[in-house]
Enzyme design. Structure first.
Site, PDB file in Angstrom:
ATOM      1  N   HIS A  13       0.775  -1.188  -0.114  1.00 54.37           N
ATOM      2  CA  HIS A  13       0.044  -0.131  -0.218  1.00 54.37           C
ATOM      3  C   HIS A  13       0.981   1.226  -0.136  1.00 54.37           C
ATOM      4  O   HIS A  13       0.692   2.225  -0.816  1.00 54.37           O
ATOM      5  CB  HIS A  13      -1.079   0.112   1.241  1.00 54.37           C
ATOM      6  CG  HIS A  13      -1.849  -1.195   1.138  1.00 54.37           C
ATOM      7  ND1 HIS A  13      -2.641  -1.672   2.526  1.00 54.37           N
ATOM      8  CD2 HIS A  13      -1.823  -2.237   0.476  1.00 54.37           C
ATOM      9  CE1 HIS A  13      -3.208  -2.688   2.037  1.00 54.37           C
ATOM     10  NE2 HIS A  13      -2.805  -3.136   1.096  1.00 54.37           N
ATOM     11  N   CYS A  27      -3.515   0.025 -19.062  1.00 47.32           N
ATOM     12  CA  CYS A  27      -2.908   0.687 -17.747  1.00 47.32           C
ATOM     13  C   CYS A  27      -2.236  -0.496 -16.935  1.00 47.32           C
ATOM     14  O   CYS A  27      -2.798  -1.231 -16.492  1.00 47.32           O
ATOM     15  CB  CYS A  27      -4.301   1.258 -16.943  1.00 47.32           C
ATOM     16  SG  CYS A  27      -5.430   0.080 -16.459  1.00 47.32           S
TER      17      CYS A  27
END
Length: 756
Positions: free
Chosen positions: A367, A681
């Site tokens: 994260h 992407c």
């Protein structure tokens, strides 16, 4: 516990007096070794300091030839002193000269001494030198004498660390604590940062070493340990801690350490020897770390991190510090160094002062790495041992391009990197000049360059980068940095802010993609997964927990009132999942219409192609969606059966391999056949060489990090797309068995003057 001899207490009192006197460094050292020898009834006391070149130099002695001071030297690992420094373990010998490591230094005159006791001088588990006592008679030194010498060594460690001894070094010689060090890790985000170290969990400096009242210090220790145990029990009993799994396992390890009687006994012994409670914790922590740093067992090294964290918590209890504090007076060019950290913790630091992040642990998909990448901060991870070797305010360089970290770099290295930063700045200036230029190839093919985002801090870069829109907005990042599920109103505010910032530019919101490596601490999984990357995550999770999806969809629909809304579903495996999601969307549209909410003028639904099973459903998929977006990271991982986070195998596979490029071409052809827009992407889109390849395959929309748009746009201006397309298609259809087309494509770029 029996009260030890008052000898160590008397010695510590004398050392405290010597530290307080105004003395020249050499005189202070000479008097310290004299005091130690007298207190321990030793005929010799010698103090060796480790230099940056790996040599232990005699800095002071009582009993040996005084002419040997600063002349007698031993290499790390050489002789008894070198062995102690290399192993970070004491040696207690009755007859030193019979030990296989004994080395005779004629200049010292130590051949007449038999018994030998030496201890490492440690700080934060790092060896700074060695302290030795010797006697002519053959004797074994007692346990309390060993404790006393180790306690004294702790005081000397602070002298070395504070720089008091640098005045005694000869020109061109540095102490080990200040030597330049370089580390190799894994590049998690490109870029170069020059600055100064900020330890994310600052090393607590214990300044009050000597106790006046052992009983009072024991009481303080017991109170702090009691509070620590209660806090761990409280954490374990909280509802947001799962009943099983890694989070609980770590806390259980903390509880085991906190109740370990051997650990507590060593702390109590250090207090009886004259240290304060906090100095005792630091001493035992440093001893344990030094002995465990040499272990290769990854499980035991992980337990060392647990022990470090526990000891630091206890130190903060004793010294009245908050458990977590962001540096209040952060340097203006901070290189954050941490074992690990959360995404929210990184956001606590002012962005304008951050130059880089270094992690001992972490993965490209952590994260904190995702957030750092969004903020454009260079990140290097898996840099083992860097926390122990770094001090706050040390000069540091983070090379996110090559995965290198340099602590206290030499002038020539710093100069070279400063030039590299200036060169990058000049390139960025050129890219800024291209910002408002159209994204068109040399032969006139228009390419849409979109940016990836996920947080409000990303939005200013939409205009600054020259992106034509947001091709991927990762909605899960809002969930990952929160301590509880974001309420519907919070989600709606974020999505409205994104659309407002984008103005008329398109924004594609990916619905919640959690699970796998994106674990929310407040979200309880029903059970442990052996392979979470291919488990309960993304669309699978939200279809099973439709309340989560409905709340998010309602927030998105309300935020997009009066505007177009583009939604994209992650990790679709079969077309039925798209139909199920569309039903939920239509239900939410009907609900909001019933209450007269303003709705989007147009809703476009897309799916991510990242699971290989969709390759055999492309026509069927494109009949039920408005667009598709290739998630190249996961598609490559699943197609090639390669864990991108596994450094052992990740470098063996190349995204420019013919099989993977053929798959990407197949998706483009399906889009053309069905008149369905296709975007990509992923990391491939953000590097000029791989972006060039995607254009050659037929992609006309690609989404990347904002920092990549300038370099990719510069590449486009020099690219003859038709020429590349012909070369690429020929190479793909020719059965050459090549591992990768990287060399072929690099050669094409070089021959045609295409900047990469």
């Amino acid at each position: 516990m029996r009260e030890l001899t008052t000898g160590p207490r008397v010695l510590l009192r004398r050392l405290r007096e010597l530290m307080a006197e105004v003395l020249e460094p050499q005189e202070r050292l000479d008097r310290i070794v004299r005091e130690i020898a007298q207190n321990m009834v030793a005929e010799v006391c010698s103090f060796y300091v480790l230099r940056s070149d790996g040599v232990l130099e005699l800095y002071a002695t009582e009993g040996l030839n005084p002419q040997a001071v600063h002349l007698a030297q031993l290499r790390l690992g050489q002789g008894l002193v070198g062995t102690i420094a290399a192993s970070a373990r004491p040696l207690n010998l009755t007859d030193a000269q019979t030990h296989p490591a004994f080395t005779y230094l004629p200049e010292t005159g130590e051949e007449v001494y038999n018994s030998f006791l030496g201890v490492p001088i440690l700080r934060a588990g790092r060896t700074l030198g060695v302290l030795v006592v010797q006697n002519r008679t053959k004797r074994a030194y007692r346990e309390d004498e060993l404790e006393a010498l180790e306690t004294t060594a702790m005081v000397l460690a602070e002298m070395v660390a504070t720089g008091d001894l640098t005045r005694l070094t000869r020109p061109g010689v540095e102490l080990d604590l200040g030597k330049p060090m370089s580390f190799s890790g894994n590049s998690f985000n490109d870029g170069v940062g020059l600055g100064h170290v900020v330890l994310h969990e600052p090393r607590i400096v214990v300044t009050n070493l000597f106790n006046e009242d052992s009983q009072r210090e024991l009481e303080r220790l017991q109170e702090a340990i009691g509070s620590l145990r209660i806090s761990i029990d409280d954490m374990l009993s909280r509802r947001d801690v799962a009943a099983e799994g890694e989070h609980r396992a770590v806390l259980e390890a903390y509880r085991m350490f906190a109740h370990d009687r051997g650990w507590v006994r060593r702390l109590e012994e250090a207090i009886h020897n004259g240290l304060t409670a906090e100095a005792a914790v630091e001493k035992v922590q440093s001893d344990t770390r030094a002995r465990m740093m040499h272990l290769t067992d990854p499980y035991m090294r992980e337990r060392l991190s647990d022990f470090d964290d526990l000891a630091n918590r206890l130190l903060r209890q004793l010294m009245g510090r908050d458990v977590k504090t962001v540096a209040e007076s952060l340097v203006k060019d901070a290189i954050i160094i941490a074992r690990s950290m959360g995404a929210a913790e990184l956001l606590d630091y002012p962005r304008e002062r951050l130059r880089g992040v270094v992690l001992e642990d972490g993965a490209p998909t952590s994260h904190v790495v995702i957030v750092a990448r969004a903020m454009g901060i260079p990140v290097v991870g898996q840099v083992k041992g860097v926390v122990s070797m770094a001090e706050n305010n040390d000069a540091a360089i983070v090379d996110g391009d090559d995965g290198k970290v340099h602590l206290r770099p030499q002038v020539d290295i710093e100069t070279a990197y400063a030039e590299k930063v200036r060169f990058r700045a000049r390139r960025q200036a050129l890219y800024r000049e291209l910002r408002d230029e159209p994204s068109v190839t040399k032969d006139g093919v228009e390419i849409s360059l979109l940016m990836n985002a996920g947080l409000l801090v990303d939005l200013p870069q939409l205009v600054e980068s020259g992106a034509v829109g947001i091709g991927l907005f990762r909605t899960e990042l809002q969930f990952m940095i929160a301590s509880t599920f974001p309420r519907a109103e919070q989600q709606e505010r974020l999505y409205r802010s994104v659309l407002d910032a984008a103005d008329d530019r398109p924004v594609t919101f990916r619905t919640l993609d959690i699970g796998g490596d994106k674990v929310l601490p407040y979200f309880r999984n029903s059970g442990r997964e052996e392979n979470p990357a291919m488990g309960w995550r993304a669309i699978r999770l939200t279809l099973d927990r439709p309340g989560l999806l409905r709340t998010q969809l309602r927030a998105l629909l309300k935020a997009a009132g009066g505007r177009e809304l583009r939604l994209m579903l992650p990790m679709v495996t079969e077309v039925g999942e798209v139909r199920a999601a569309r039903e939920i969307i239509e239900r939410e549209v009907r609900h909001l219409s019933r209450f007269a909410y303003s709705l989007p003028t147009r809703l476009r639904l897309g799916a991510m192609v990242e699971v290989p099973s969709l390759l055999w459903q492309l026509d069927e998929l494109m009949a039920v969606v408005d667009f598709v977006s290739v998630g190249s990271n996961d598609l490559f991982q699943f197609l090639m059966a390669v864990d991108r986070g596994n450094s052992i195998i990740s470098n063996r596979f190349d995204q420019l391999s013919p099989p993977f490029l053929r798959v990407l071409r197949q998706i483009v052809e399906a889009g053309t056949r069905n008149d369905t827009p296709v975007t990509l992407c992923g990391e491939m889109a953000g590097k000029p060489l791989t972006a060039m390849t995607l254009i050659g395959l037929g992609f006309r929309q690609i989404s990347m990090s904002p920092a990549s748009i300038g370099p990719v746009k510069a590449m486009l201006g020099a690219l003859d797309m038709a020429k590349l397309n012909a070369l690429l298609l020929e190479a793909l259809h020719k059965p050459n068995g090549s591992h990768s087309l990287r060399e072929v494509l690099s050669g094409f770029a070089e021959d045609n003057g295409i900047p990469l």
